[in-house]
Each structure stands twice: as structure tokens, then as C-alpha cells.
Design an enzyme around this catalytic site. Structure first.
Site, PDB file in Angstrom:
ATOM      1  N   GLU A 180      -5.294  -2.790  -9.668  1.00  0.00           N
ATOM      2  CA  GLU A 180      -6.487  -1.972  -9.542  1.00  0.00           C
ATOM      3  C   GLU A 180      -7.002  -1.418 -10.877  1.00  0.00           C
ATOM      4  OE1 GLU A 180      -5.606   0.766  -6.314  1.00  0.00           O
ATOM      5  OE2 GLU A 180      -4.652  -0.830  -5.191  1.00  0.00           O
ATOM      6  N   GLU A 288      -1.980  -7.690   0.651  1.00  0.00           N
ATOM      7  CA  GLU A 288      -2.130  -6.381   1.290  1.00  0.00           C
ATOM      8  C   GLU A 288      -3.034  -6.409   2.531  1.00  0.00           C
ATOM      9  OE1 GLU A 288      -2.473  -3.080  -1.331  1.00  0.00           O
ATOM     10  OE2 GLU A 288      -1.658  -4.155  -3.048  1.00  0.00           O
TER      11      GLU A 288
HETATM   12  O1  G3I Z   1       9.879   8.381  -0.690  1.00  0.00           O
HETATM   13  C1  G3I Z   1       9.228   9.670  -0.734  1.00  0.00           C
HETATM   14  C2  G3I Z   1       9.989  10.649   0.133  1.00  0.00           C
HETATM   15  O2  G3I Z   1      11.278  10.874  -0.444  1.00  0.00           O
HETATM   16  C3  G3I Z   1       9.195  11.960   0.203  1.00  0.00           C
HETATM   17  O3  G3I Z   1       9.869  12.859   1.063  1.00  0.00           O
HETATM   18  C4  G3I Z   1       7.784  11.667   0.730  1.00  0.00           C
HETATM   19  C5  G3I Z   1       6.930  12.894   0.844  1.00  0.00           C
HETATM   20  O4  G3I Z   1       6.487  13.281  -0.449  1.00  0.00           O
HETATM   21  O5  G3I Z   1       7.118  10.748  -0.147  1.00  0.00           O
HETATM   22  C6  G3I Z   1       7.810   9.505  -0.197  1.00  0.00           C
HETATM   23  O6  G3I Z   1       7.127   8.651  -1.083  1.00  0.00           O
HETATM   24  C7  G3I Z   1       5.900   8.145  -0.556  1.00  0.00           C
HETATM   25  C8  G3I Z   1       5.961   6.603  -0.596  1.00  0.00           C
HETATM   26  O7  G3I Z   1       4.717   6.043  -0.162  1.00  0.00           O
HETATM   27  C9  G3I Z   1       7.078   6.060   0.297  1.00  0.00           C
HETATM   28  O8  G3I Z   1       6.784   6.397   1.617  1.00  0.00           O
HETATM   29  C10 G3I Z   1       4.757   8.630  -1.433  1.00  0.00           C
HETATM   30  O9  G3I Z   1       4.624  10.035  -1.265  1.00  0.00           O
HETATM   31  C11 G3I Z   1       3.469   7.939  -1.014  1.00  0.00           C
HETATM   32  O10 G3I Z   1       2.424   8.272  -1.926  1.00  0.00           O
HETATM   33  C12 G3I Z   1       3.645   6.419  -1.045  1.00  0.00           C
HETATM   34  O11 G3I Z   1       2.463   5.832  -0.564  1.00  0.00           O
HETATM   35  C13 G3I Z   1       2.322   4.443  -0.903  1.00  0.00           C
HETATM   36  C14 G3I Z   1       1.034   4.303  -1.734  1.00  0.00           C
HETATM   37  O12 G3I Z   1       0.765   2.900  -2.001  1.00  0.00           O
HETATM   38  C15 G3I Z   1       1.156   5.017  -3.073  1.00  0.00           C
HETATM   39  O13 G3I Z   1       2.197   4.413  -3.821  1.00  0.00           O
HETATM   40  C16 G3I Z   1       2.226   3.635   0.385  1.00  0.00           C
HETATM   41  O14 G3I Z   1       3.467   3.644   1.064  1.00  0.00           O
HETATM   42  C17 G3I Z   1       1.821   2.195   0.051  1.00  0.00           C
HETATM   43  O15 G3I Z   1       1.594   1.445   1.238  1.00  0.00           O
HETATM   44  C18 G3I Z   1       0.555   2.173  -0.791  1.00  0.00           C
HETATM   45  O16 G3I Z   1       0.258   0.844  -1.109  1.00  0.00           O
HETATM   46  C19 G3I Z   1      -0.863   0.647  -1.999  1.00  0.00           C
HETATM   47  C20 G3I Z   1      -0.531  -0.525  -2.911  1.00  0.00           C
HETATM   48  O17 G3I Z   1       0.656  -0.232  -3.648  1.00  0.00           O
HETATM   49  C21 G3I Z   1      -1.701  -0.832  -3.832  1.00  0.00           C
HETATM   50  N1  G3I Z   1      -2.911  -1.098  -3.048  1.00  0.00           N
HETATM   51  C22 G3I Z   1      -3.281   0.002  -2.139  1.00  0.00           C
HETATM   52  C23 G3I Z   1      -2.130   0.300  -1.183  1.00  0.00           C
HETATM   53  C24 G3I Z   1      -2.506   1.407  -0.229  1.00  0.00           C
HETATM   54  O18 G3I Z   1      -2.702   2.614  -0.937  1.00  0.00           O
END
Ligand code: G3I
Length: 409
Positions: A180, A288
Site C-alpha cells: 500500500e 486478500e
Molecule cells: O495480537 C494482538 C493482541 O495481543 C491484542 O490483545 C489485540 C488488541 O489490541 O490486538 C492484537 O493484534 C491485532 C492483530 O490484528 C491480530 O489480531 C491488531 O490490534 C490489529 O490491528 C491487527 O489487525 C490486522 C490489520 O491488517 C492491521 O495489521 C488484521 O488482522 C489484518 O487482517 C489486516 O490485514 C490488512 C493487510 O495486512 C493489508 N491489507 C489490508 C488488510 C485489512 O486491513
């Protein structure tokens, strides 16, 4: 449903059969050449498609079909079983992101990524390394996005790429080197310290370094919304063309398939966009892919199945489209249910909460089976995507190197 396959032996056997089967037939649908006599080690008979998994049918096209996993999802259980049986490509959903692997300077965390990459190796799945540099400050560790000195940021970027690519060299088939780099809902540079502090050459530098560290890995650039945000496809095409003109080692472009609703897809337009990248000599993939449904729509799964079919048809219509990867496996676990923009449960994936195949699964399965069906007198040519009216989804806006041992699986 099929049992989990034997690890590597099965994919080797299928590949061998596939190689033999590919000789000779011309002009058949993209996959039919292979399958006249193809039978997978695990009992897949294309004349009886229900005996075949998605990955077995896709291998005969050929096409990689992928999904994602977190470390806790690849332990024994229905998620792991379904993943290994149905998919040939695996993307760690979050474990290879910078905020996961080096959340603080010099604090390296690879347990989660090792688990997912190890699972892929055990079951002969190819890994998409997502992602070395995500050009959104929101998803870059604060200690990195707060650096305002080019030399210091370059050093941090080099250490990150050297450590991560070095550790997984030979285990990750393709890297999303940059994710991105454009504005989520626009055509300009994204909101990222990499742009503001390093200037326009940061993408080329990252690709060149990754290639130096693992010349065997394919290097991809991955983008969201390029197929529907006005002007974004052209902006991405211009960015990628510029990298190619500079001789940057870039091999593919990932087009994220997130659909926040099940509006019909203009597969003809999407295929034409993909061809503009393959005409540059690049591979493309739909990455995705997930298709949110409206929880209030009792027939939501029917429209959803149509969207999945259209997305796969668009890829199958383009010679250089090598993969379709879903962003998740089961409706029980999707990022879409936590972003608060669309009503949950969105149920966007191929399997329901009990890992049962949904209409969308059977739509994809049926399309792949058509591609590889033994040739008959009535065999039609490769299906072309139906020209649906475009209805863009309303997408939500995504040092000395420490001695880190290489991942050995
Ligand atoms: O693992 C921690 C956990 O320990 C904690 O308690 C919890 C609450 O803060 O957060 C957890 O981490 C989260 C992680 O997902 C795992 O669940 C993060 O907060 C959360 O921001 C993260 O979201 C991911 C997001 O990207 C940001 O990295 C989503 O799962 C994931 O599906 C999403 O995927 C992205 C692609 O990488 C890029 N393209 C867009 C797509 C959707 O946003």
C-alpha cells in the site's frame, strides 16, 4: 470432506502427474490440458470433481489458491486441516509485519512467523511474505514512524529487511516487499514516514535490498483498492512502470480483492487492468479476497458466490494471473467484523463458522472443475468474465545486523 493430505509427498505426486498431463493438448481451457488423465495421489479424479479439493483442481489449471493464518490457527484442528487440504499458498496474516517481528528496536519476535512458515513447509504450501514495509504509519511501529532523519531511517529499514529476508531465505516464495504505497482512497503517496523522510527512491531501494538477500524470492508490490478507487489503477501502473524503467527487480503486483459488499464485479474491466501489468512482464495475483455479506440478507450467500466466481473468472482470463488468495478461511475469524464500518457478522469467506463449505466455495470449486474437465466435443474456450456493471465497494480506508539464526523449519 477430504482428510488432511499427507505433507509434502502428496503435492510432489500431483505435480508429477500434472507435468505429464500438460503435454500435447492445445487451445483447451486454461486447465483442461492437464487433467484428462490426471489423478492426484490423494484420490482426486477430475472426472468426479467432488473428489478434489480446491488446491488439487487449481494445481491442474495451474493456479495457486491461497488463504491466511495466524500462529494459533495452524495448530492441530479444523483450521489446520482445512488449510492444508484446500490451499496451496499461505500468507501469515500479521506475523511477518514489522510491528510483529521487531516491535521495539532490537526486540525480535519470530515465534509466530516460524509457526506459520513451518506449517506451510510441512504441507508443501508456498508462503507469501506479507509484508516487509507497509507504507502506512498507522501500521508501522511508532519507534520507526517517529524517525525524522533519513540516515537513521535507512539504517532501520535495512536492518529490518536484512534480518527478516535473511531469516526466511528459501522458505518464503514471494515477498510483499511494499504494501500500500499509495493513498488508500486516492492516487498520491500514502501517509508514510518512508515517503516523507526517505523520498521517492525508498521503494526501489527496498526491492534491490530484498533481491540481494534472497535472489530466489519473487518480489511483489501489493495495493488496496486499485481496481475501483478512481485513477488508482493508473497511479499504480505508473509507479510500477517507473520501477521497471529503473531496472528494479520487481516480479509481481498483488491486487487486493477486499469487497465490503457483494455488489457485482466488472470482471472484464478487472481482467483488462491485470493485463496492463502482465503486458509489462509482471505476474499478477488477486490477494486478500473477501466478500462481506449483509447479515440482514437471508440470501446473501448467493450474491457472494457470484462475486467470488467473477473474481476467479477475471484471474483465469489473464495468462499472467497466477494466484487468488482469500483473506481468511472461516467466517469465524475475519478482520471485517472488527472494523466497525460494515454490519457484522460479515461472513466474507469460503467456509462458515463450522468449517463447512459455503455456496461461494462451490462456485469457485465448480469454476475450477470446468477449467480442468477432460476435453469433450462441447468444450468451450476459457470462460470470459461476464461484463457486470461496475459497482465499486465502499472499502475502508490499510544497524550492525544482529546475528539472528536463519529459519530452518
Ligand atoms: O495480537 C494482538 C493482541 O495481543 C491484542 O490483545 C489485540 C488488541 O489490541 O490486538 C492484537 O493484534 C491485532 C492483530 O490484528 C491480530 O489480531 C491488531 O490490534 C490489529 O490491528 C491487527 O489487525 C490486522 C490489520 O491488517 C492491521 O495489521 C488484521 O488482522 C489484518 O487482517 C489486516 O490485514 C490488512 C493487510 O495486512 C493489508 N491489507 C489490508 C488488510 C485489512 O486491513
Amino acid at each position: 470432506m477430504l482428510d488432511r493430505p499427507e505433507p509434502m509427498i502428496r503435492r510432489v505426486a500431483l505435480t508429477a502427474v500434472l507435468t505429464v498431463g500438460l503435454v500435447g493438448l492445445l487451445g483447451a481451457p486454461r486447465g483442461a490440458a492437464s487433467a484428462a488423465t490426471a489423478q492426484a495421489e490423494g484420490g482426486c479424479e477430475v472426472s468426479r470433481p467432488a473428489t478434489c479439493s480446491l488446491s488439487e483442481l487449481a494445481a491442474l489449471v495451474p493456479l495457486r489458491i491461497g488463504s491466511t493464518a495466524e500462529a494459533e490457527e495452524v495448530v492441530d484442528g479444523p483450521y489446520a486441516d482445512t488449510l492444508a487440504r484446500e490451499f496451496s499458498s499461505l500468507t501469515p496474516e500479521n506475523a511477518l509485519k514489522w510491528y510483529s517481528t521487531q516491535p521495539n528496536p532490537g526486540e525480535w519476535r519470530f515465534e509466530a512467523a516460524d509457526a506459520v512458515v513451518g506449517f506451510a513447509r510441512e504441507y508443501g504450501m508456498q508462503v507469501r511474505g506479507h509484508t516487509l514495509l507497509w507504507a502506512q504509519d498507522t501500521y508501522t511501529p511508532t519507534w520507526v514512524s517517529s524517525i525524522d532523519n533519513a540516515a537513521e531511517l535507512n539504517a532501520a529499514v535495512e536492518t529490518q529487511i536484512r534480518t527478516v529476508v535473511g531469516r526466511y531465505a528459501g522458505s518464503v516464495a514471494r515477498w510483499d516487499v511494499v504494501n500500500e504505497p499509495l493513498s488508500t482512497l486516492g492516487t498520491g503517496p500514502s501517509d508514510s514516514v518512508f515517503w516523507s523522510v526517505l523520498g521517492p527512491d525508498w521503494i526501489a531501494d527496498a526491492f534491490r535490498l530484498a533481491h540481494e538477500l534472497d535472489p530466489t524470492a519473487e518480489l511483489w508490490l501489493n495495493e488496496i483498492g486499485s481496481d475501483w478507487v478512481p485513477g488508482k489503477h493508473q497511479a499504480l501502473l505508473d509507479l510500477v512502470s517507473g520501477l521497471i524503467d529503473q531496472g528494479v527487480p520487481i516480479h509481481g503486483v498483488g491486487i487486493q480483492g477486499h469487497r465490503l459488499n457483494s455488489q457485482p464485479v466488472d470482471g472484464v474491466a478487472l481482467a483488462a487492468q491485470m493485463r496492463e501489468f502482465t503486458d509489462l512482464g509482471l505476474s499478477v495475483a488477486i490477494t486478500e479476497l473477501d466478500v462481506a455479506t449483509d447479515p440482514s440478507d437471508p440470501d446473501g450467500f448467493t450474491a457472494q458466490a457470484g462475486v467470488y466466481r467473477s473474481m476467479f473468472e477475471a484471474c483465469l482470463a489473464v495468462a499472467g494471473c497466477e494466484e487468488v488468495t482469500m483473506w481468511g478461511l472461516t467466517d469465524a475469524s475475519t478482520w471485517l467484523d472488527s472494523i466497525g464500518i460494515v454490519p457484522a457478522p460479515t461472513r466474507p469467506l469460503l467456509f462458515d463458522e463450522q468449517f463447512m463449505a459455503k455456496p461461494a466455495y462451490w462456485a469457485v470449486h465448480g469454476l475450477l472443475a470446468q477449467q480442468v474437465a477432460p476435453p469433450t466435443s462441447s468444450t468451450t474456450s476459457t470462460p470470459q468474465p461476464a461484463p457486470n456493471p461496475p459497482a465499486p465497494p465502499t472499502l475502508m480506508p490499510a544497524a550492525p545486523v544482529p546475528a539472528v539464526p536463519r529459519f530452518t523449519g
